[in-house]
Design an enzyme around this catalytic site. Sequence first.
Site, PDB file in Angstrom:
ATOM      1  N   LEU A 144      -4.935  -9.820 -22.004  1.00 57.81           N
ATOM      2  CA  LEU A 144      -3.850 -10.267 -22.887  1.00 57.81           C
ATOM      3  C   LEU A 144      -2.967 -11.276 -22.150  1.00 57.81           C
ATOM      4  CD1 LEU A 144      -2.425  -9.917 -25.613  1.00 57.81           C
ATOM      5  CD2 LEU A 144      -1.186  -7.976 -24.643  1.00 57.81           C
ATOM      6  N   HIS A 145      -2.327 -10.846 -21.105  1.00 54.75           N
ATOM      7  CA  HIS A 145      -1.515 -11.682 -20.202  1.00 54.75           C
ATOM      8  C   HIS A 145      -0.288 -12.338 -20.828  1.00 54.75           C
ATOM      9  CE1 HIS A 145      -4.560 -10.733 -17.384  1.00 54.75           C
ATOM     10  NE2 HIS A 145      -5.437 -11.652 -17.746  1.00 54.75           N
ATOM     11  N   CYS A 148     -11.587 -11.928  -8.202  1.00 51.65           N
ATOM     12  CA  CYS A 148     -11.841 -13.041  -9.119  1.00 51.65           C
ATOM     13  C   CYS A 148     -12.266 -14.370  -8.501  1.00 51.65           C
ATOM     14  CB  CYS A 148     -10.600 -13.270  -9.969  1.00 51.65           C
ATOM     15  SG  CYS A 148      -9.929 -11.768 -10.615  1.00 51.65           S
ATOM     16  N   SER A 196     -14.886  -6.817 -20.195  1.00 50.94           N
ATOM     17  CA  SER A 196     -13.584  -7.495 -20.284  1.00 50.94           C
ATOM     18  C   SER A 196     -13.743  -8.895 -20.859  1.00 50.94           C
ATOM     19  CB  SER A 196     -12.981  -7.571 -18.884  1.00 50.94           C
ATOM     20  OG  SER A 196     -11.741  -8.214 -18.901  1.00 50.94           O
ATOM     21  N   CYS A 198      -8.424 -20.274 -17.324  1.00 50.27           N
ATOM     22  CA  CYS A 198      -7.164 -19.530 -17.131  1.00 50.27           C
ATOM     23  C   CYS A 198      -6.456 -20.028 -15.868  1.00 50.27           C
ATOM     24  CB  CYS A 198      -7.435 -18.025 -17.021  1.00 50.27           C
ATOM     25  SG  CYS A 198      -8.187 -17.331 -18.508  1.00 50.27           S
ATOM     26  N   CYS A 252      -6.698 -17.973 -12.365  1.00 47.45           N
ATOM     27  CA  CYS A 252      -7.975 -17.378 -11.955  1.00 47.45           C
ATOM     28  C   CYS A 252      -8.811 -18.339 -11.105  1.00 47.45           C
ATOM     29  CB  CYS A 252      -8.744 -16.952 -13.206  1.00 47.45           C
ATOM     30  SG  CYS A 252     -10.326 -16.184 -12.835  1.00 47.45           S
ATOM     31  N   ASN A 311      -2.966 -11.560  -8.145  1.00 48.69           N
ATOM     32  CA  ASN A 311      -3.496 -11.929  -6.831  1.00 48.69           C
ATOM     33  C   ASN A 311      -3.210 -13.403  -6.608  1.00 48.69           C
ATOM     34  OD1 ASN A 311      -4.924  -9.547  -5.783  1.00 48.69           O
ATOM     35  ND2 ASN A 311      -6.077  -9.731  -7.694  1.00 48.69           N
TER      36      ASN A 311
HETATM   37  N1  SAH Z   1     -13.562 -13.400 -18.357  1.00 50.50           N
HETATM   38  C1  SAH Z   1     -13.233 -12.026 -18.517  1.00 50.50           C
HETATM   39  C2  SAH Z   1     -13.608 -11.126 -17.335  1.00 50.50           C
HETATM   40  C3  SAH Z   1     -13.359 -11.634 -15.928  1.00 50.50           C
HETATM   41  S1  SAH Z   1     -11.762 -11.629 -15.232  1.00 50.50           S
HETATM   42  C4  SAH Z   1     -11.777 -11.866 -18.870  1.00 50.50           C
HETATM   43  O1  SAH Z   1     -11.070 -12.862 -18.910  1.00 50.50           O
HETATM   44  O2  SAH Z   1     -11.350 -10.762 -19.169  1.00 50.50           O
HETATM   45  C5  SAH Z   1     -11.272  -9.945 -15.001  1.00 50.50           C
HETATM   46  C6  SAH Z   1      -9.752  -9.781 -15.078  1.00 50.50           C
HETATM   47  O3  SAH Z   1      -9.079 -10.314 -13.922  1.00 50.50           O
HETATM   48  C7  SAH Z   1      -9.157 -10.514 -16.278  1.00 50.50           C
HETATM   49  O4  SAH Z   1      -8.199  -9.713 -16.900  1.00 50.50           O
HETATM   50  C8  SAH Z   1      -8.498 -11.703 -15.609  1.00 50.50           C
HETATM   51  O5  SAH Z   1      -7.534 -12.264 -16.420  1.00 50.50           O
HETATM   52  C9  SAH Z   1      -7.971 -11.086 -14.332  1.00 50.50           C
HETATM   53  N2  SAH Z   1      -7.590 -12.051 -13.298  1.00 50.50           N
HETATM   54  C10 SAH Z   1      -8.105 -13.267 -13.044  1.00 50.50           C
HETATM   55  N3  SAH Z   1      -7.467 -13.865 -12.020  1.00 50.50           N
HETATM   56  C11 SAH Z   1      -6.514 -13.001 -11.610  1.00 50.50           C
HETATM   57  C12 SAH Z   1      -5.519 -13.042 -10.583  1.00 50.50           C
HETATM   58  N4  SAH Z   1      -5.366 -14.086  -9.786  1.00 50.50           N
HETATM   59  N5  SAH Z   1      -4.724 -11.963 -10.451  1.00 50.50           N
HETATM   60  C13 SAH Z   1      -4.866 -10.866 -11.263  1.00 50.50           C
HETATM   61  N6  SAH Z   1      -5.780 -10.768 -12.223  1.00 50.50           N
HETATM   62  C14 SAH Z   1      -6.586 -11.835 -12.418  1.00 50.50           C
END
Ligand code: SAH
Length: 338
Positions: free
Chosen positions: A207-208, A323, A183, A108, A111, A282
């Site tokens: 979802l995003h 994260c 999640s 992603c 992240c 973030n």
């Molecule tokens: N792999 C799983 C769980 C870990 S991430 C997943 O994708 O759901 C937990 C949440 O934090 C996810 O919704 C992810 O998309 C979000 N996340 C990751 N990096 C982020 C960031 N920089 N700012 C906000 N949310 C973030």
Amino acid sequence: MTLEEITRAMGELGEPSFRGKQVFSWLHRGASAFAEMDNLSKPLREKLDGLYYIDRLRAVRKQTSRLDGTVKYLWELGDGSCVETVLMGYRHGNTVCVSSQVGCRMGCAFCASTIGGKVRDLTPSEILGQVLSTQMDSGRQISNIVLMGIGEPMDNLDNVLRFLELVNHPQGMDIGMRHISLSTCGIIPGIRRLAEQRLQLTLSVSLHAPDSETRSRIMPVNRAYDVDELFAACRDYFEQTGRRISFEYAMIDGVNDADWQADLIAKNLRGMPGHVNLIPLNNVAESPLKPSRRTRKFQERLESRGVTATVRRSLGGDIDASCGQLRRKAMEAGEREC
Ligand code: SAH
């Protein structure tokens, strides 16, 4: 090991079955050596010590937020890898956010956990160890768990299901399924498999973006499991389990925060009780993506179309609590290989 497995192992050593329960309950109260198990005979403790080992996590860093008391741990595992766990205090109790893998291979764009790729899966005991060690170190009773730390739980589902069985066990930490959230970035076969388990936990789906084009750009997993199929799998999940799904949506400036995207979410959630959790993005130093300035407007747009939407409160802003940030810092500083 599950209670049944420990009981069987005790049977093989010629011990009565209640010994299994004793050992299980010691392990889940945090014993770190067989020598501590003083309701077992000394010869048995020595025998167990020769046959088995107890894996405990070692805290290599602990940061406490001055703003809100959030605690972030960096744990070292048996092989020198590191993972993060975050402890957050809410009015309804203490929530712990645990990791499921060392690193992540989902890629992603926003992240920090995925930057160095995946190193390995965590074992059930390493996931459980995060909950137990956090409770023991902090002295705060854990009442809720979110599988939202480093890693993709559905890329390690066998071990995650075993962890759930262990942490939910009445003789263990006894944390109810309704107090656990898992999640996923949207691995459809995993969602279908979880649905078959009929667990009472909360499924959160990252979802995003509601449209394929945007979602594939920021979440490569969408190229394998398209968002339209994902919505269909979520609908099936709800029908099978009766559990309302929570959708996570990190608000990214100019990428996923347009009104038409809110409308598309509403269209896809029609007739499916769901809840959208808007997350202020973030900042990740390595990423050019910036936080949206339209979060409230987007929330209002969703609400006006009948979708329940909340904005997630940010905790631990002063301690790299989001994260994979702490693990990355430690790696960059060359403190350890992690
Ligand atoms: N792999 C799983 C769980 C870990 S991430 C997943 O994708 O759901 C937990 C949440 O934090 C996810 O919704 C992810 O998309 C979000 N996340 C990751 N990096 C982020 C960031 N920089 N700012 C906000 N949310 C973030």
